[in-house]
Design a protein around this motif. Structure first.
Motif, mmCIF file in Angstrom:
data_model
loop_
_atom_site.group_PDB
_atom_site.id
_atom_site.type_symbol
_atom_site.label_atom_id
_atom_site.label_comp_id
_atom_site.label_asym_id
_atom_site.label_seq_id
_atom_site.Cartn_x
_atom_site.Cartn_y
_atom_site.Cartn_z
ATOM 1 N N PHE A 56 0.871 -1.193 -0.063
ATOM 2 C CA PHE A 56 0.097 -0.017 0.103
ATOM 3 C C PHE A 56 0.905 1.434 -0.010
ATOM 4 C CE2 PHE A 56 -3.459 -2.592 0.743
ATOM 5 C CZ PHE A 56 -4.684 -2.186 0.219
ATOM 6 N N TYR A 59 2.136 1.728 -3.409
ATOM 7 C CA TYR A 59 1.200 2.357 -4.112
ATOM 8 C C TYR A 59 0.764 3.849 -4.315
ATOM 9 C CZ TYR A 59 -3.781 3.351 -5.696
ATOM 10 O OH TYR A 59 -4.743 4.020 -6.195
ATOM 11 N N TYR A 60 0.611 4.385 -2.813
ATOM 12 C CA TYR A 60 0.636 5.897 -2.695
ATOM 13 C C TYR A 60 1.716 6.676 -3.035
ATOM 14 C CZ TYR A 60 -3.374 4.498 0.631
ATOM 15 O OH TYR A 60 -4.355 3.929 1.080
ATOM 16 N N ARG A 199 0.086 -9.615 -0.380
ATOM 17 C CA ARG A 199 -1.405 -9.918 -0.661
ATOM 18 C C ARG A 199 -2.245 -9.019 -0.597
ATOM 19 N NH1 ARG A 199 -4.190 -13.998 2.649
ATOM 20 N NH2 ARG A 199 -6.240 -14.484 1.543
ATOM 21 N N GLY A 200 -3.118 -8.789 -1.762
ATOM 22 C CA GLY A 200 -4.238 -7.773 -1.713
ATOM 23 C C GLY A 200 -3.729 -6.485 -1.565
ATOM 24 N N PRO A 202 -2.124 -2.982 -3.706
ATOM 25 C CA PRO A 202 -2.201 -2.360 -5.082
ATOM 26 C C PRO A 202 -1.171 -1.949 -5.807
ATOM 27 C CG PRO A 202 -3.042 -0.819 -3.372
ATOM 28 C CD PRO A 202 -2.507 -1.893 -2.585
ATOM 29 N N GLU A 273 -4.767 -0.218 -10.220
ATOM 30 C CA GLU A 273 -5.480 -0.700 -8.948
ATOM 31 C C GLU A 273 -7.043 -0.962 -9.215
ATOM 32 O OE1 GLU A 273 -7.627 -0.586 -5.355
ATOM 33 O OE2 GLU A 273 -7.639 1.396 -6.545
ATOM 34 N N ARG A 276 -10.565 -0.047 -13.900
ATOM 35 C CA ARG A 276 -11.417 0.709 -14.325
ATOM 36 C C ARG A 276 -11.518 2.000 -14.216
ATOM 37 N NH1 ARG A 276 -16.552 -0.105 -10.705
ATOM 38 N NH2 ARG A 276 -15.716 0.385 -8.689
ATOM 39 N N PHE A 314 0.286 7.997 4.868
ATOM 40 C CA PHE A 314 -0.960 7.530 4.331
ATOM 41 C C PHE A 314 -1.515 6.034 4.756
ATOM 42 C CE2 PHE A 314 -3.425 10.077 1.067
ATOM 43 C CZ PHE A 314 -3.133 11.041 1.556
ATOM 44 N N GLN A 315 -0.521 5.134 4.537
ATOM 45 C CA GLN A 315 -0.876 3.719 5.021
ATOM 46 C C GLN A 315 -0.667 3.595 6.660
ATOM 47 O OE1 GLN A 315 -2.029 0.963 4.235
ATOM 48 N NE2 GLN A 315 -0.958 -0.313 5.446
#
Lengths: 364, 331
Positions: A56, A59-60, A199-200, A202, A273, A276, A314-315
């Motif tokens: 995470f 990702y941020y 795991r899980g 982004p 992430e 869509r 953030f995380q």
């Protein structure tokens, strides 16, 4: 101001600033009867001691690198691009159009196409305020911030009326085809035999895209003729003009590069992430890029470090939200304190450190 | 060294305590925040009612950004929370991913349908409730013009607006409906000042009853309507008390009931498709001591008659989501 050694300027001052921010945050937590040490441990444990926490954070961080670089490039030309948010939104539109309407055979090609789409749309959105600044003298701060609202309205209109998946309540496009899905850190570590890692979370290959962008921006600003022109214009527009550097050209090119970088953030959030296009995928990263650029002194390496710090905040903030009753507004205050001390109160720390070095007999 | 040890020790203790609470239910609020006086707050009230009645405890989180949806679901599921309730349609795609990874955990999603054996999907017939308050608005209006103020222009809010406009036209075919949306960013759900501005704009266009379906923004709508001497209609929670005698009614969307039921049913709750409509009290209009003087006997009689017809299926309120168009209102 007293002179200080370069290592202190680069490393010590940000550290002292972060320490001040941490002390203030700790006092704040004490004031609402929470335990600051435990809160910090929770943040560190949930971010650095778990692979999904890293997933995470990175990702941020990827978002903040792109938007931080975007603001930095504009800073070097003395332009204040507050429109990163809107440029990223348009970048998302570019990614979505490329991923939805072109049948990509493999993600390696899709990421190139999506990056080009994101850069093109982000650059276009930045080019309009740039033109207005260069040719009409409309102040770039005002126009870029206004263009954020226009971008939000445009995205909202398109998602509700044309791009939405029919019959869905959610104002979002259909999921992108599987061939365009980017490998996440989880997929990559599974290839190396560590199935349980990340795991899980982004974080995905666009993190490496962000690192490449850091190197390219460094090369552009300090190793090319255009970079020299941008910096010269930023230091003194009149002197640059006298030396034959066209202000119109520099304003346009710096903003177009800036917009393209901000747009690239959407490769991470939209293709990597969400897979869509959704409303609100930028979530303020465009604005946070300003803090990242300020803290990173507009240098790509500084931007990387600052983006990592904000990724951690953030995380870590999310972890506080999960396991404590600290309200999310206060988590925001903690993040704001870091911005305040590192970005805005920089000179206060600098003078303090300068005094200390002077009393130690440092002459510069 | 001992300092390091104590740091590591406390980190480990925290990690343990994080996983210790077993089978407590959890609720995840959407980005609007827990205290929006509306949708999220209704969900919180349901959870709190359950905690007060059973003495149990629950986990909760207010999300800060989109990427946290899946993270929150996974972390709570891993920590043993069960059932996990999420308030908002935006969780659908994250839940679709997560539900199959935690087959023993029950999930409840509000406002959206996710097809998975361990998910209960609760949807509300907002158009039916909005139809009834639309009828009341048309009957209470003296200027034949009524207003609608939505949060963001999204399908869910169009469904509210469309039901409302149909109700208005049913009670008074000559009435005009003025509809506005507050904004294009999530800030629109919590912008009372903009809500107030829009109310004034609608008053200047002749509206004398205004229906707010805009989360926290509605607080500004109701306030300005009360200040300017016109009537307003609240949404989701019963907001009649906010301005006693000046709020015509509230379109109740019983999110609190949905959350309370989910928490009460506990782990292994009955999953599937759960429609909350007029028939089972999932939506409705609020009458209490604060608005009794505003609701005439004629109003009550006509609205109750329409309610009976809707429940029996004799009267079909057009659902915007069925074909993404609205016969009574243009968007």
């Amino acid at each position: 101001m007293k002179p200080i050694p370069r290592w202190a300027d680069v490393a010590l001052i940000p550290l002292v600033s972060v320490a001040f921010a941490a002390i203030c945050a700790a006092l704040l937590l004490l004031a609402i009867n929470e335990k600051p040490i435990e809160a910090l441990m929770l943040m560190i444990d949930g971010t650095l001691f778990r692979s999904s926490g890293w997933g995470f954070m990175l990702y941020y961080t990827t978002n903040f690198i792109f938007t931080g670089l975007a603001v930095s490039v504009a800073f070097h030309a003395a332009l204040f691009n507050i429109g990163g948010e809107g440029q990223a939104m348009l970048g998302g539109l570019g990614v979505a159009l490329v991923c939805l309407f072109i049948p990509w055979p493999h993600w390696t090609l899709a990421i190139l196409g999506a990056t080009a789409g994101a850069m093109l749309f982000g650059a276009m959105w930045a080019a309009i305020p740039a033109y207005l600044q260069a040719k009409r003298g409309s102040h770039i701060v005002i126009t870029t911030i206004m263009f954020n609202f226009i971008a939000a309205a445009l995205l909202n209109y398109l998602l509700v009326n044309t791009l939405k998946k029919p019959g869905s309540m959610d104002p979002a496009t259909d999921s992108f085809p599987v061939a365009t899905h980017l490998p996440t850190f989880q997929d990559m570590s599974a290839l190396l035999g560590f199935e349980k890692m990340f795991r899980g979370s982004p974080a995905n290959v666009s993190f490496f895209l962000a690192l490449i962008a850091c190197v390219l921006v460094w090369f552009l600003i300090w190793r090319t003729r255009l970079g020299f022109q941008i910096r010269a214009f930023g230091k003194s527009p009149t002197a640059a003009n006298y030396a034959g550097i066209s202000p119109t050209w520099i304003i346009m090119i710096a903003m177009v590069i800036s917009g393209a970088l901000a747009g690239m953030m959407a490769v991470n959030t939209t293709q990597g992430e969400a897979e869509r296009l959704i409303l609100n995928f930028t979530e303020g990263a465009g604005f946070l890029g300003i803090a990242v650029a300020l803290m990173g002194r507009s240098h790509p390496f500084g931007v990387l470090v600052a983006a990592l710090l904000f990724g951690f905040l953030f995380q870590g903030g999310a972890e506080l939200g999960f396991w404590t009753s600290i309200p999310r507004e206060l988590i925001l205050v903690i993040q704001a304190l870091v911005i305040l001390f590192v970005g805005a109160l920089d000179n206060m720390v600098r003078m303090l450190v300068g005094q200390i070095f002077a009393s130690l007999g440092y002459k510069g | 060294m001992s300092f390091m040890k104590s740091i590591l020790g406390s980190a480990a203790a925290l990690a343990l305590s994080a996983g210790a609470a077993l089978a407590d239910p959890a609720i995840i609020f959407d980005l609007g925040g827990k205290f929006d006086k509306s949708f999220n707050e209704a969900a919180f009230n349901g959870a709190k009612k359950w905690a007060d009645e059973t003495g149990g405890s629950f986990r909760e989180i207010e999300l800060q950004n989109e990427a946290q949806r899946e993270q929150a679901l996974r972390r709570f599921a891993e920590a043993g929370s069960n059932p996990i309730v999420m308030a908002g349609f935006a969780f659908a795609s994250a839940l679709g991913e997560v539900a199959k990874d935690y087959p023993d955990t029950s999930f409840v999603i509000i406002d959206m349908v996710v097809d998975s054996p361990n998910v209960r999907s609760v949807v509300f017939n907002e158009h039916e409730g909005s139809y009834l308050v639309g009828m009341m608005a048309a009957m209470a209006s003296k200027s034949n013009t009524v207003g609608f103020i939505g949060g963001m222009d999204i399908p869910l809010i169009r469904r509210f607006a469309c039901g409302y406009a149909q109700g208005v036209k049913a009670a008074n075919p000559d009435a005009t409906v003025v509809a506005n949306m507050t904004g294009t960013t999530p800030a629109a759900w919590n912008d009372p000042v903009k809500g107030s501005e829009l109310t004034k704009a609608q008053i200047s266009q002749g509206a004398d009853v205004v229906y707010a379906a805009a989360g926290g923004t509605g607080v500004g709508v109701l306030q300005t309507a009360a200040d300017e001497g016109i009537l307003s209609i609240g949404v989701d929670s019963n907001q009649n008390y906010l301005h006693s005698g000046k709020v015509l009614t509230s379109m109740m969307k019983r999110v609190d009931t949905a959350v309370f039921n989910a928490f009460s049913d506990g782990p292994g709750l009955e999953t599937g498709f759960n429609v909350m409509g007029l028939a089972n009290g999932g939506v409705g209009y609020a009458v209490d001591e604060h608005n009794a003087s505003l609701v005439s006997a004629e109003m009550t009689q006509k609205v109750e008659a329409a309610k009976v017809k809707i429940v029996s299926g004799e009267l079909a309120v057009h659902d915007y989501m069925s074909d993404e168009s609205c016969p009574a209102l243009d968007f």
